[in-house]
Design an enzyme around this catalytic site. Sequence first.
Site, PDB file in Angstrom:
ATOM      1  CE1 TYR A  92      -3.520  -2.775  -0.159  1.00  0.00           C
ATOM      2  CE2 TYR A  92      -3.864  -2.503   2.029  1.00  0.00           C
ATOM      3  CZ  TYR A  92      -4.136  -3.122   0.816  1.00  0.00           C
ATOM      4  OH  TYR A  92      -4.915  -3.905   0.686  1.00  0.00           O
TER       5      TYR A  92
ATOM      6  CB  SER B 117     -14.066  -3.448  -2.798  1.00  0.00           C
ATOM      7  OG  SER B 117     -12.899  -2.651  -3.316  1.00  0.00           O
ATOM      8  N   PRO B 118     -16.404  -3.551   0.006  1.00  0.00           N
ATOM      9  CG  PRO B 118     -16.692  -3.028   2.287  1.00  0.00           C
ATOM     10  CD  PRO B 118     -15.876  -3.074   1.460  1.00  0.00           C
ATOM     11  CG  LEU B 119     -19.125   0.812   0.596  1.00  0.00           C
ATOM     12  CD1 LEU B 119     -18.940   2.028   0.593  1.00  0.00           C
ATOM     13  CD2 LEU B 119     -20.553   0.184   1.350  1.00  0.00           C
ATOM     14  N   GLY B 120     -18.514  -1.747  -3.362  1.00  0.00           N
ATOM     15  CA  GLY B 120     -18.280  -2.297  -4.515  1.00  0.00           C
ATOM     16  C   GLY B 120     -18.085  -0.914  -5.354  1.00  0.00           C
ATOM     17  CE  LYS B 121     -14.741  -1.368 -10.267  1.00  0.00           C
ATOM     18  NZ  LYS B 121     -13.995  -2.067  -9.474  1.00  0.00           N
TER      19      LYS B 121
HETATM   20  N1  LIG Z   1      -7.323  -8.112  -0.147  1.00  0.00           N
HETATM   21  C1  LIG Z   1      -7.354  -7.689  -1.481  1.00  0.00           C
HETATM   22  O1  LIG Z   1      -6.699  -7.852  -2.352  1.00  0.00           O
HETATM   23  C2  LIG Z   1      -7.713  -6.101  -1.202  1.00  0.00           C
HETATM   24  C3  LIG Z   1      -8.102  -5.507  -2.530  1.00  0.00           C
HETATM   25  C4  LIG Z   1      -8.559  -4.132  -2.386  1.00  0.00           C
HETATM   26  C5  LIG Z   1      -8.664  -3.542  -1.136  1.00  0.00           C
HETATM   27  N2  LIG Z   1      -8.208  -4.295  -0.038  1.00  0.00           N
HETATM   28  C6  LIG Z   1      -8.832  -3.658   1.547  1.00  0.00           C
HETATM   29  O2  LIG Z   1     -10.150  -3.363   1.284  1.00  0.00           O
HETATM   30  C7  LIG Z   1     -10.260  -1.924   1.906  1.00  0.00           C
HETATM   31  C8  LIG Z   1     -11.467  -1.339   1.345  1.00  0.00           C
HETATM   32  O3  LIG Z   1     -11.437  -1.253   0.060  1.00  0.00           O
HETATM   33  P1  LIG Z   1     -12.337  -0.020  -0.597  1.00  0.00           P
HETATM   34  O4  LIG Z   1     -11.673   1.426  -0.326  1.00  0.00           O
HETATM   35  O5  LIG Z   1     -12.473  -0.310  -2.033  1.00  0.00           O
HETATM   36  O6  LIG Z   1     -13.635  -0.129   0.001  1.00  0.00           O
HETATM   37  P2  LIG Z   1     -15.004   0.488   0.015  1.00  0.00           P
HETATM   38  O7  LIG Z   1     -15.260   0.836   1.659  1.00  0.00           O
HETATM   39  O8  LIG Z   1     -16.076  -0.273  -0.643  1.00  0.00           O
HETATM   40  O9  LIG Z   1     -15.065   1.756  -0.598  1.00  0.00           O
HETATM   41  C9  LIG Z   1     -14.568   2.933  -0.149  1.00  0.00           C
HETATM   42  C10 LIG Z   1     -14.469   4.197  -1.027  1.00  0.00           C
HETATM   43  O10 LIG Z   1     -16.095   4.392  -1.290  1.00  0.00           O
HETATM   44  C11 LIG Z   1     -16.295   5.979  -0.914  1.00  0.00           C
HETATM   45  N3  LIG Z   1     -17.138   5.925  -0.216  1.00  0.00           N
HETATM   46  C12 LIG Z   1     -18.019   5.380   0.779  1.00  0.00           C
HETATM   47  N4  LIG Z   1     -19.285   5.893   1.366  1.00  0.00           N
HETATM   48  C13 LIG Z   1     -19.500   6.689   0.287  1.00  0.00           C
HETATM   49  C14 LIG Z   1     -20.668   7.660   0.012  1.00  0.00           C
HETATM   50  N5  LIG Z   1     -21.890   7.398   0.779  1.00  0.00           N
HETATM   51  N6  LIG Z   1     -20.527   8.340  -1.005  1.00  0.00           N
HETATM   52  C15 LIG Z   1     -19.332   8.458  -1.946  1.00  0.00           C
HETATM   53  N7  LIG Z   1     -18.519   7.700  -1.520  1.00  0.00           N
HETATM   54  C16 LIG Z   1     -18.479   6.923  -0.661  1.00  0.00           C
HETATM   55  C17 LIG Z   1     -15.070   6.231   0.204  1.00  0.00           C
HETATM   56  O11 LIG Z   1     -14.808   7.627  -0.164  1.00  0.00           O
HETATM   57  P3  LIG Z   1     -14.326   8.428   1.250  1.00  0.00           P
HETATM   58  O12 LIG Z   1     -13.061   7.843   1.786  1.00  0.00           O
HETATM   59  O13 LIG Z   1     -14.171   9.757   0.787  1.00  0.00           O
HETATM   60  O14 LIG Z   1     -15.527   8.182   2.283  1.00  0.00           O
HETATM   61  C18 LIG Z   1     -13.799   5.389  -0.669  1.00  0.00           C
HETATM   62  O15 LIG Z   1     -13.180   5.869  -1.567  1.00  0.00           O
HETATM   63  C19 LIG Z   1      -8.768  -1.489   1.715  1.00  0.00           C
HETATM   64  O16 LIG Z   1      -8.617  -0.202   2.198  1.00  0.00           O
HETATM   65  C20 LIG Z   1      -7.925  -2.895   1.801  1.00  0.00           C
HETATM   66  O17 LIG Z   1      -7.476  -2.513   3.169  1.00  0.00           O
HETATM   67  C21 LIG Z   1      -7.959  -5.335   0.006  1.00  0.00           C
END
Ligand SMILES: NC(=O)c1ccc[n+]([C@@H]2O[C@H](COP(=O)([O-])OP(=O)(O)OC[C@H]3O[C@@H](n4cnc5c(N)ncnc54)[C@H](OP(=O)(O)O)[C@@H]3O)[C@@H](O)[C@H]2O)c1
Length: 288
Positions: free
Chosen positions: A47, A201-205
């Site tokens: 990271y 990425s629990p919120l996906g795309k």
């Molecule tokens: N094992 C693997 O291969 C792998 C791969 C990828 C990720 N990961 C782990 O998973 C974690 C989470 O991944 P992720 O960041 O993709 O997860 P996520 O929780 O699905 O998405 C977070 C993103 O969504 C945005 N968001 C959340 N709520 C929102 C809303 N109401 N309106 C607009 N935007 C919103 C956030 O922006 P804000 O920050 O501005 O709120 C942030 O950019 C990573 O930090 C990492 O630790 C693991």
Amino acid sequence: MSKYSKTIAGCMSWGQWGKKLSTPKMVDLIHFCIENSITTFDHADIYGDYTTEAEFGKALKESHIVRENIQLISKCGIQYIGKSRSNKVKHYNYSKEYIVWSVEESLKNLQTEYLDLLLLHRPSPLMNPKEVSEAIQQLKNEGKIRDFGLSNFTPSQTELIKSKEEVLVNQIEVSLTQFSAMLDDSLQYMQLNKIQPMIWSPLGKYFKEKNDQNTRIKNELENLCKKYGVTESQLLLAWLYKHPVNMIPVIGTTNKDRIIESVKAQSIELELEDWFALLVASQGHKVP
Ligand SMILES: NC(=O)c1ccc[n+]([C@@H]2O[C@H](COP(=O)([O-])OP(=O)(O)OC[C@H]3O[C@@H](n4cnc5c(N)ncnc54)[C@H](OP(=O)(O)O)[C@@H]3O)[C@@H](O)[C@H]2O)c1
């Protein structure tokens, strides 16, 4: 009782790959997470192009948090092309020497004696379960890792590693926009084998792209947000919690309001037909 908090803070975007938080801001965010019952922090060596663990470690030291009160996860295996390494091609390395060396680097960077959980970041066609097990046994014997798991592994890839080493966790991608694990045997396999799913990425795309799928989901969410009195992101998490496997979402936000909302989503009880209505909206057709 799980060793990890029910919501995990994903730190991928805390540093150079995202919000570029200063040390005081990181200290503040670590405290804020803990105050809101998020005690588990998810990292990977790569990271921030191999920089975020060290930034977090500096903040952790300054926070004076008692190490035993939090859980640190890290991952190894991806040899990423960036400024800090001279790899010619992005690849995976699961040799015994590399795994041990990588964990020792993570420990130095995080300024900690041990990882609560080490994950192999992605499966490699060349991984050798015996060699992986030797590395894990050595790290466990030396007290450098407490538990071991995988990330992005299919059931058969998991079986391969499990033939030589106990696997406690698999961190995979699942969300309303990427729901294949809900329909194939990935989650059932973890349920049967008592492997804890952690969900990245629990919120996906949903918040990241504009497309027809997200428009259909948005239309469905609009009614449900009113019905349950919650936000869109809370319903996206509640959709995951409905599965009996007991998923732990790894959330990526650094926004304090959204962190609080995410934790509160644990108590939303999505009704059965609402769960399916969201699935149907996402896939664009009814179930057979
Ligand atoms: N094992 C693997 O291969 C792998 C791969 C990828 C990720 N990961 C782990 O998973 C974690 C989470 O991944 P992720 O960041 O993709 O997860 P996520 O929780 O699905 O998405 C977070 C993103 O969504 C945005 N968001 C959340 N709520 C929102 C809303 N109401 N309106 C607009 N935007 C919103 C956030 O922006 P804000 O920050 O501005 O709120 C942030 O950019 C990573 O930090 C990492 O630790 C693991």
